[in-house]
Structure formats: structure tokens, C-alpha cells
Design a protein around this motif. Structure first.
Motif, short mmCIF file in Angstrom:
data_model
loop_
_atom_site.label_atom_id
_atom_site.label_comp_id
_atom_site.label_asym_id
_atom_site.label_seq_id
_atom_site.Cartn_x
_atom_site.Cartn_y
_atom_site.Cartn_z
N LYS A 136 36.32 50.99 45.32
CA LYS A 136 36.09 50.09 46.45
C LYS A 136 36.30 50.74 47.80
O LYS A 136 36.07 50.12 48.83
CB LYS A 136 36.98 48.85 46.32
CG LYS A 136 38.46 49.17 46.33
CD LYS A 136 39.28 47.93 46.09
CE LYS A 136 40.72 48.31 45.92
NZ LYS A 136 41.61 47.79 46.86
N PHE A 195 38.25 44.64 47.73
CA PHE A 195 37.84 44.15 46.41
C PHE A 195 36.80 45.07 45.77
O PHE A 195 36.10 45.80 46.44
CB PHE A 195 37.24 42.74 46.55
CG PHE A 195 36.40 42.59 47.79
CD1 PHE A 195 36.88 41.87 48.88
CD2 PHE A 195 35.15 43.20 47.89
CE1 PHE A 195 36.12 41.78 50.05
CE2 PHE A 195 34.39 43.09 49.06
CZ PHE A 195 34.89 42.37 50.13
N SER A 207 33.40 45.04 43.06
CA SER A 207 32.33 44.06 42.90
C SER A 207 31.18 44.59 42.06
O SER A 207 31.02 45.80 41.87
CB SER A 207 31.80 43.62 44.27
OG SER A 207 31.28 44.72 44.99
N PHE A 255 33.28 39.26 43.01
CA PHE A 255 34.35 40.05 43.62
C PHE A 255 35.63 39.91 42.80
O PHE A 255 35.95 38.83 42.31
CB PHE A 255 34.61 39.58 45.05
CG PHE A 255 33.42 39.75 45.95
CD1 PHE A 255 33.07 41.00 46.42
CD2 PHE A 255 32.66 38.65 46.32
CE1 PHE A 255 31.97 41.17 47.26
CE2 PHE A 255 31.55 38.82 47.16
CZ PHE A 255 31.21 40.07 47.63
N TYR A 256 36.38 41.00 42.68
CA TYR A 256 37.64 40.98 41.92
C TYR A 256 38.57 42.06 42.40
O TYR A 256 38.22 42.93 43.14
CB TYR A 256 37.37 41.12 40.42
CG TYR A 256 36.24 42.05 40.04
CD1 TYR A 256 36.49 43.38 39.72
CD2 TYR A 256 34.92 41.61 40.04
CE1 TYR A 256 35.46 44.24 39.38
CE2 TYR A 256 33.88 42.46 39.71
CZ TYR A 256 34.16 43.79 39.38
OH TYR A 256 33.12 44.63 39.05
#
Length: 161
Positions: A137, A142, A144, A160-161
Motif C-alpha cells: 500500500k 489501506f 485494496s 479496502f482492508y
């Protein structure tokens, strides 16, 4: 139809494996589109284990992948024409390079990567979509990837995570 869109996995590298949320989407997908920078042939083969894979070569991909994958391609599913390119190069923005890669092609969507920055915007009547990265990232808060759903209509979104 569920199409998982991913780019810039760069494995092995900052990440050691694909995130669980991405693995779940890959298992449920009808098609996987990868915008380049797998990094190794083993990672490319791992994606192929999940199902049909459409990929292009990125600027950090191994010599084996550079000889195996094209720089750009067009895929059509259910009447939707999707151009895929990594987007690396000199001068201009990544988005402009991606758009220029398909100037001659009649595409509805352009999938690209390289910047690791999630992007979704219409330019010159074409939707440009960068899924970001599920493993690198950079300075973003995040990770993604994207999901393109084609039914009577189509929609594309980031996860998103």
C-alpha cells in the motif's frame, strides 16, 4: 459474472501471501484480471489456481513473465470491452499512459496498475480503474483490490482492508 481485479502484488516482497479477503473473492470469481507486477512466475501460477486469469506484464516482473505476458490486451465479457495495461513508462501520469495505450481500441474500461493508488474515474468516455495493491500500500492507509460485476448492467468497486 464476478471479475476480481488486482495489480501490483509484488510477491514475495512487502507481503508474504495474498490477503484472506482477496483469496475469498478469488475463489468466488468467474475471471481474474491482473494489471501486472506479479513479480514471479510462481505468483502468476498461484493466481491461475483460482481460475481463468487475464494478465499483463509489469515493470518488475521476472524475465519468464516478460516473455509469457503481453504489455497490453483487450478482453470482452458480456459485451463489455476491457483494456488491461500496467501503465509504467516515462513522462505523463500513469492514468494518461494507460488511456493512451488504448487510443486506437474501442474499450469501455481500462484496468491499470503501477502507482499502487486506487483510482476510478471517467476520462474521455472511458472508465479508468486502478485497483491499488493488496500487498504493498506504500504510504496509503489501506490495501485494496477491485470487483467488477456484470449482470444486466455492470458496476466496478474497490474493496479496502
Amino acid at each position: 459474472m464476478k471479475i476480481v481485479i488486482v495489480s501490483d502484488t509484488h510477491l514475495p516482497g512487502k507481503g508474504k501471501e495474498l490477503p484472506a479477503i482477496l483469496q475469498k473473492d478469488l475463489m468466488e470469481s468467474d475471471l481474474i484480471i491482473h494489471g501486472g507486477d506479479f513479480k514471479t512466475l510462481d505468483v502468476y501460477k498461484e493466481f491461475m489456481e483460482y481460475g481463468e486469469l487475464i494478465g499483463v506484464v509489469g515493470n518488475v516482473d521476472s524475465p519468464e513473465l516478460q516473455s509469457l505476458l503481453p504489455k497490453k490486451r483487450i478482453v470482452e465479457r458480456n459485451g463489455l470491452k476491457v483494456g488491461v495495461v500496467h501503465g509504467d513508462g516515462k513522462e505523463k501520469t500513469t492514468e494518461k499512459r494507460a488511456l493512451e495505450a488504448f487510443e486506437e481500441g474501442d474499450v469501455d474500461v481500462i484496468i491499470f496498475g503501477h502507482s499502487h493508488i486506487p483510482f476510478s474515474r471517467f476520462m474521455k468516455g472511458v472508465l479508468l480503474f486502478n485497483p491499488g495493491s493488496p500487498t504493498d500500500k506504500r504510504k496509503l492507509p489501506f490495501y485494496s483490490h477491485g470487483v467488477l460485476t456484470i449482470e444486466d448492467m455492470w458496476k466496478i468497486e474497490h474493496k479496502f482492508y
